[in-house]
Design a protein around this motif. Sequence first.
Motif, PDB file in Angstrom:
ATOM      1  N   PHE A  86       0.829  -1.207   0.000  1.00 53.21           N
ATOM      2  CA  PHE A  86       0.000   0.000   0.000  1.00 53.21           C
ATOM      3  C   PHE A  86       0.858   1.249   0.000  1.00 53.21           C
ATOM      4  O   PHE A  86       0.583   2.202  -0.738  1.00 53.21           O
ATOM      5  CB  PHE A  86      -0.947  -0.012   1.211  1.00 53.21           C
ATOM      6  CG  PHE A  86      -1.784   1.219   1.301  1.00 53.21           C
ATOM      7  CD1 PHE A  86      -2.880   1.392   0.457  1.00 53.21           C
ATOM      8  CD2 PHE A  86      -1.495   2.207   2.225  1.00 53.21           C
ATOM      9  CE1 PHE A  86      -3.659   2.528   0.531  1.00 53.21           C
ATOM     10  CE2 PHE A  86      -2.263   3.365   2.307  1.00 53.21           C
ATOM     11  CZ  PHE A  86      -3.348   3.517   1.458  1.00 53.21           C
TER      12      PHE A  86
ATOM     13  N   ARG B 252       2.448   1.744  -3.375  1.00 55.29           N
ATOM     14  CA  ARG B 252       1.458   2.182  -4.347  1.00 55.29           C
ATOM     15  C   ARG B 252       1.124   3.658  -4.158  1.00 55.29           C
ATOM     16  O   ARG B 252       0.969   4.406  -5.114  1.00 55.29           O
ATOM     17  CB  ARG B 252       0.186   1.338  -4.208  1.00 55.29           C
ATOM     18  CG  ARG B 252      -0.863   1.649  -5.231  1.00 55.29           C
ATOM     19  CD  ARG B 252      -2.063   0.709  -5.064  1.00 55.29           C
ATOM     20  NE  ARG B 252      -3.227   1.342  -5.588  1.00 55.29           N
ATOM     21  CZ  ARG B 252      -4.153   1.974  -4.887  1.00 55.29           C
ATOM     22  NH1 ARG B 252      -4.041   2.029  -3.582  1.00 55.29           N
ATOM     23  NH2 ARG B 252      -5.178   2.545  -5.454  1.00 55.29           N
ATOM     24  N   SER B 253       1.057   4.092  -2.895  1.00 55.54           N
ATOM     25  CA  SER B 253       0.716   5.475  -2.589  1.00 55.54           C
ATOM     26  C   SER B 253       1.841   6.448  -2.938  1.00 55.54           C
ATOM     27  O   SER B 253       1.585   7.597  -3.277  1.00 55.54           O
ATOM     28  CB  SER B 253       0.376   5.619  -1.103  1.00 55.54           C
ATOM     29  OG  SER B 253      -0.733   4.837  -0.776  1.00 55.54           O
ATOM     30  N   SER B 254       3.074   5.988  -2.850  1.00 53.33           N
ATOM     31  CA  SER B 254       4.208   6.889  -3.099  1.00 53.33           C
ATOM     32  C   SER B 254       4.479   7.108  -4.580  1.00 53.33           C
ATOM     33  O   SER B 254       5.203   8.007  -4.961  1.00 53.33           O
ATOM     34  CB  SER B 254       5.472   6.344  -2.424  1.00 53.33           C
ATOM     35  OG  SER B 254       5.871   5.139  -3.019  1.00 53.33           O
TER      36      SER B 254
END
Length: 66
Positions: free
Chosen positions: A60, A63-65
């Motif tokens: 997660f 994916r967010s970065s």
Amino acid sequence: MYDASGVRLHAGRQAELLNQIVCELPPEHPVSNCRPLRDSLGHTPLQVAAGAILGCIVAFLMRSSS
């Protein structure tokens, strides 16, 4: 996860039992001179769950970065 918590954990428990049996053999027995089997093969269900949660968190965050 199945392999780490199931198959390997039970193989490690069997290795631990076999090591105990070999230790009880008389010193003149040919098997008593063998090196002990590795008995830390698998993971407990708690360790597997923690690894799965950590993997999800890392995925997660990666994916967010992006």
